[in-house]
Scaffold this motif. Structure first.
Motif, PDB file in Angstrom:
ATOM      1  N   ARG A  42       0.805  -1.212   0.000  1.00  0.00           N
ATOM      2  CA  ARG A  42       0.000   0.000   0.000  1.00  0.00           C
ATOM      3  C   ARG A  42       0.845   1.272   0.000  1.00  0.00           C
ATOM      4  NH1 ARG A  42      -3.154   0.047  -2.612  1.00  0.00           N
ATOM      5  NH2 ARG A  42      -4.307   1.774  -1.665  1.00  0.00           N
ATOM      6  N   THR A  43       2.161   1.108  -0.025  1.00  0.00           N
ATOM      7  CA  THR A  43       3.069   2.251  -0.173  1.00  0.00           C
ATOM      8  C   THR A  43       4.077   1.935  -1.274  1.00  0.00           C
ATOM      9  OG1 THR A  43       4.558   1.403   1.533  1.00  0.00           O
ATOM     10  CG2 THR A  43       2.863   2.973   2.240  1.00  0.00           C
ATOM     11  N   CYS A  44       4.653   2.975  -1.856  1.00  0.00           N
ATOM     12  CA  CYS A  44       5.625   2.810  -2.926  1.00  0.00           C
ATOM     13  C   CYS A  44       6.865   2.056  -2.434  1.00  0.00           C
ATOM     14  CB  CYS A  44       6.020   4.183  -3.466  1.00  0.00           C
ATOM     15  SG  CYS A  44       7.347   4.167  -4.688  1.00  0.00           S
ATOM     16  N   ALA A  45       7.327   1.100  -3.212  1.00  0.00           N
ATOM     17  CA  ALA A  45       8.483   0.285  -2.814  1.00  0.00           C
ATOM     18  C   ALA A  45       9.758   1.101  -2.682  1.00  0.00           C
ATOM     19  CB  ALA A  45       8.698  -0.832  -3.827  1.00  0.00           C
ATOM     20  N   ASP A  46       9.854   2.227  -3.381  1.00  0.00           N
ATOM     21  CA  ASP A  46      11.109   2.974  -3.414  1.00  0.00           C
ATOM     22  C   ASP A  46      11.127   4.214  -2.531  1.00  0.00           C
ATOM     23  OD1 ASP A  46      11.448   2.250  -6.949  1.00  0.00           O
ATOM     24  OD2 ASP A  46      12.185   1.155  -5.204  1.00  0.00           O
ATOM     25  N   CYS A  47       9.967   4.829  -2.271  1.00  0.00           N
ATOM     26  CA  CYS A  47       9.983   6.052  -1.449  1.00  0.00           C
ATOM     27  C   CYS A  47       8.976   6.032  -0.313  1.00  0.00           C
ATOM     28  CB  CYS A  47       9.766   7.282  -2.331  1.00  0.00           C
ATOM     29  SG  CYS A  47       8.044   7.499  -2.865  1.00  0.00           S
ATOM     30  N   ALA A  83       5.724   6.465  -0.500  1.00  0.00           N
ATOM     31  CA  ALA A  83       4.531   7.286  -0.710  1.00  0.00           C
ATOM     32  C   ALA A  83       3.289   6.397  -0.688  1.00  0.00           C
ATOM     33  CB  ALA A  83       4.626   8.037  -2.035  1.00  0.00           C
ATOM     34  N   PRO A  84       2.186   6.887  -0.123  1.00  0.00           N
ATOM     35  CA  PRO A  84       0.992   6.049  -0.010  1.00  0.00           C
ATOM     36  C   PRO A  84       0.255   5.880  -1.330  1.00  0.00           C
ATOM     37  CG  PRO A  84       0.548   8.258   0.822  1.00  0.00           C
ATOM     38  CD  PRO A  84       2.019   8.211   0.510  1.00  0.00           C
ATOM     39  N   ASP A  85      -0.568   4.820  -1.391  1.00  0.00           N
ATOM     40  CA  ASP A  85      -1.504   4.577  -2.487  1.00  0.00           C
ATOM     41  C   ASP A  85      -0.843   4.499  -3.857  1.00  0.00           C
ATOM     42  OD1 ASP A  85      -4.452   6.220  -3.863  1.00  0.00           O
ATOM     43  OD2 ASP A  85      -4.027   4.086  -3.534  1.00  0.00           O
ATOM     44  N   PRO A  86       0.088   3.580  -4.052  1.00  0.00           N
ATOM     45  CA  PRO A  86       0.716   3.436  -5.376  1.00  0.00           C
ATOM     46  C   PRO A  86      -0.292   2.929  -6.405  1.00  0.00           C
ATOM     47  CG  PRO A  86       1.347   1.617  -3.973  1.00  0.00           C
ATOM     48  CD  PRO A  86       0.586   2.578  -3.093  1.00  0.00           C
ATOM     49  N   GLY A 133       8.468  -6.572  -9.960  1.00  0.00           N
ATOM     50  CA  GLY A 133       7.535  -7.098  -8.981  1.00  0.00           C
ATOM     51  C   GLY A 133       7.227  -6.160  -7.840  1.00  0.00           C
ATOM     52  N   VAL A 134       7.311  -4.830  -8.070  1.00  0.00           N
ATOM     53  CA  VAL A 134       7.068  -3.849  -7.016  1.00  0.00           C
ATOM     54  C   VAL A 134       5.998  -2.860  -7.460  1.00  0.00           C
ATOM     55  CG1 VAL A 134       9.360  -4.021  -5.984  1.00  0.00           C
ATOM     56  CG2 VAL A 134       8.969  -2.389  -7.848  1.00  0.00           C
ATOM     57  N   PHE A 135       5.315  -2.264  -6.475  1.00  0.00           N
ATOM     58  CA  PHE A 135       4.321  -1.221  -6.723  1.00  0.00           C
ATOM     59  C   PHE A 135       4.943   0.147  -6.495  1.00  0.00           C
ATOM     60  CE2 PHE A 135       0.679  -3.811  -7.487  1.00  0.00           C
ATOM     61  CZ  PHE A 135       0.921  -4.987  -6.797  1.00  0.00           C
ATOM     62  N   LEU A 136       4.527   1.132  -7.304  1.00  0.00           N
ATOM     63  CA  LEU A 136       5.226   2.420  -7.364  1.00  0.00           C
ATOM     64  C   LEU A 136       4.264   3.594  -7.344  1.00  0.00           C
ATOM     65  CD1 LEU A 136       7.503   1.411 -10.369  1.00  0.00           C
ATOM     66  CD2 LEU A 136       8.214   1.446  -7.969  1.00  0.00           C
ATOM     67  N   GLY A 168      23.950   3.876   7.380  1.00  0.00           N
ATOM     68  CA  GLY A 168      23.894   5.332   7.309  1.00  0.00           C
ATOM     69  C   GLY A 168      23.291   5.864   6.018  1.00  0.00           C
ATOM     70  N   TYR A 169      23.020   4.966   5.053  1.00  0.00           N
ATOM     71  CA  TYR A 169      22.419   5.387   3.784  1.00  0.00           C
ATOM     72  C   TYR A 169      20.932   5.665   4.015  1.00  0.00           C
ATOM     73  CZ  TYR A 169      21.394   5.350  -1.252  1.00  0.00           C
ATOM     74  OH  TYR A 169      21.013   5.701  -2.525  1.00  0.00           O
ATOM     75  N   THR A 170      20.451   6.813   3.566  1.00  0.00           N
ATOM     76  CA  THR A 170      19.058   7.185   3.752  1.00  0.00           C
ATOM     77  C   THR A 170      18.266   6.950   2.472  1.00  0.00           C
ATOM     78  OG1 THR A 170      19.676   8.893   5.353  1.00  0.00           O
ATOM     79  CG2 THR A 170      17.476   9.043   4.389  1.00  0.00           C
ATOM     80  N   LYS A 171      17.287   6.094   2.560  1.00  0.00           N
ATOM     81  CA  LYS A 171      16.395   5.828   1.428  1.00  0.00           C
ATOM     82  C   LYS A 171      15.497   7.035   1.201  1.00  0.00           C
ATOM     83  CE  LYS A 171      12.930   2.394  -0.016  1.00  0.00           C
ATOM     84  NZ  LYS A 171      12.297   1.097   0.337  1.00  0.00           N
ATOM     85  N   PRO A 172      15.239   7.434  -0.041  1.00  0.00           N
ATOM     86  CA  PRO A 172      14.391   8.605  -0.290  1.00  0.00           C
ATOM     87  C   PRO A 172      12.985   8.415   0.254  1.00  0.00           C
ATOM     88  CG  PRO A 172      14.792   7.398  -2.328  1.00  0.00           C
ATOM     89  CD  PRO A 172      15.720   6.829  -1.307  1.00  0.00           C
ATOM     90  N   GLY A 173      12.397   9.520   0.731  1.00  0.00           N
ATOM     91  CA  GLY A 173      11.037   9.487   1.243  1.00  0.00           C
ATOM     92  C   GLY A 173      10.052  10.041   0.227  1.00  0.00           C
ATOM     93  N   PRO A 174       8.775  10.128   0.598  1.00  0.00           N
ATOM     94  CA  PRO A 174       7.740  10.602  -0.334  1.00  0.00           C
ATOM     95  C   PRO A 174       8.002  12.003  -0.881  1.00  0.00           C
ATOM     96  CG  PRO A 174       6.744   9.549   1.578  1.00  0.00           C
ATOM     97  CD  PRO A 174       8.205   9.675   1.873  1.00  0.00           C
TER      98      PRO A 174
END
Length: 326
Positions: free
Chosen positions: A24-29, A31-34, A42-45, A99-105
């Protein structure tokens, strides 16, 4: 009819996967409701990450709309076999550096592009044994049990295949507003839908039954390559037991929109104003000049079209330009 049932059943399975909590959230950032997915990863975006995925090329990530695009049973089976975001991320993000920060919405497009390229194209966060190169067999790795054979084939291909990569410069949002006085293709009416094509991409509106003056107000999305041409538009009458009949066509010149938007840069820095125009002429389908405007910080264009190669019919669109570098 069996084809319709098969398609409906496949869509239900896909939506069931999307409705799982981890998807229900983006696999990479996050963000809600992909509303988009990479069928071969195989990921939702979300929309913004979808644009970056498209820029990588379909040999790395084949992006499809969950609701609007046509999915094959094989593509849906692959998505279900992977299991969605959590399973795929357990592979693609298994070795993110400390220490690597994954991007957010709210991450910038540059942050998204850097992360997504590192994650999928360069495979920097994969376990070393899964960074497959030509001729290397990693089928014995237990980690691969989380990923389908189809997805592993994609990883193999991604590590060596560079030909056919397409560079995208932005997204074109096309709102199909309405049609008027459309052609009759059944006994007294038609069941119209709109198909848009740009390069190798094709998107389609919903079918509106028994209506010669349909109102869609439906948004479709196309990725725009650097060497873009016109958007080809076709209107069809949906038939259940025979081939769909053409109800007219037109070409949309998107150069005035993109050139105007590019010359002004960030539209949020300007008030509402006209910044360009696509002029009506004898060799295009415009019913009147089509102005490019900045409206509430967005670059938009109303496009009224007289359908070509048909006895009657008009179509009304709203275009919006979404650059990848903002």
């Amino acid at each position: 009819m069996s084809g319709v049932k098969k398609s409906t059943s496949a869509k239900i399975r896909l939506r069931g996967l999307l409705n799982q909590p981890d998807n229900r959230t983006c696999a990479d950032c996050g963000a809600p409701d992909p509303k988009w997915a990479s069928a071969n990863i195989g990921v939702f975006l979300c929309l913004k990450c979808c644009g970056v995925h498209r820029s990588l090329g379909t040999h790395i990530s084949k992006v499809l709309s969950v609701a609007l695009d046509e999915w094959s049973d094989e593509e849906i089976d692959a998505m279900i076999e992977v299991g969605g975001n959590s399973s795929a991320n357990s592979i693609y993000e298994a070795y993110i550096p400390e220490g690597y920060t994954k991007p957010g919405p709210n991450a910038s497009n540059d942050e998204r592009r850097k992360f997504i390229k590192s994650k999928y194209e360069l495979q920097e966060f994969l376990k070393a044994s899964l960074r497959i190169t030509s001729g290397k067999d990693s089928s014995s790795s237990s980690t691969q049990s989380n990923i389908s054979g189809k997805i592993l084939d994609t990883i193999l291909t991604n590590s060596t295949q560079k030909e056919g990569m397409v560079e995208f410069i932005g997204l074109l949002k096309v709102k199909v507003v309405k049609g008027t006085n459309l052609a009759v293709r059944d006994m007294m009416t038609s069941d119209p839908y709109v198909v848009l094509t740009l390069g190798k991409q094709t998107v389609q509106s919903t079918v509106i039954s028994s209506n010669l003056n349909p109102v869609w107000n439906e948004e479709l999305m196309l990725s725009v390559p650097s060497n873009y041409g016109p958007v080809k538009l076709q209107v069809y009458d949906h038939d259940t037991f025979s081939a769909d009949d053409i109800m007219g066509e037109a070409e949309i010149d998107i150069q005035p929109l993109i050139t105007s938007a590019t010359s002004y840069g960030n539209p949020e820095m300007f008030g509402n104003m006209q910044i360009g125009k696509w002029l009506k002429s004898h060799d295009n389908a415009l019913m009147e000049d089509s102005a490019v405007n900045i409206i509430d910080g967005k670059v938009k264009q109303d496009v009224p079209l007289k359908l070509q190669n048909v006895e009657c019919g008009e179509l009304y669109l709203e275009l919006e330009w979404l650059p990848l570098d903002q």
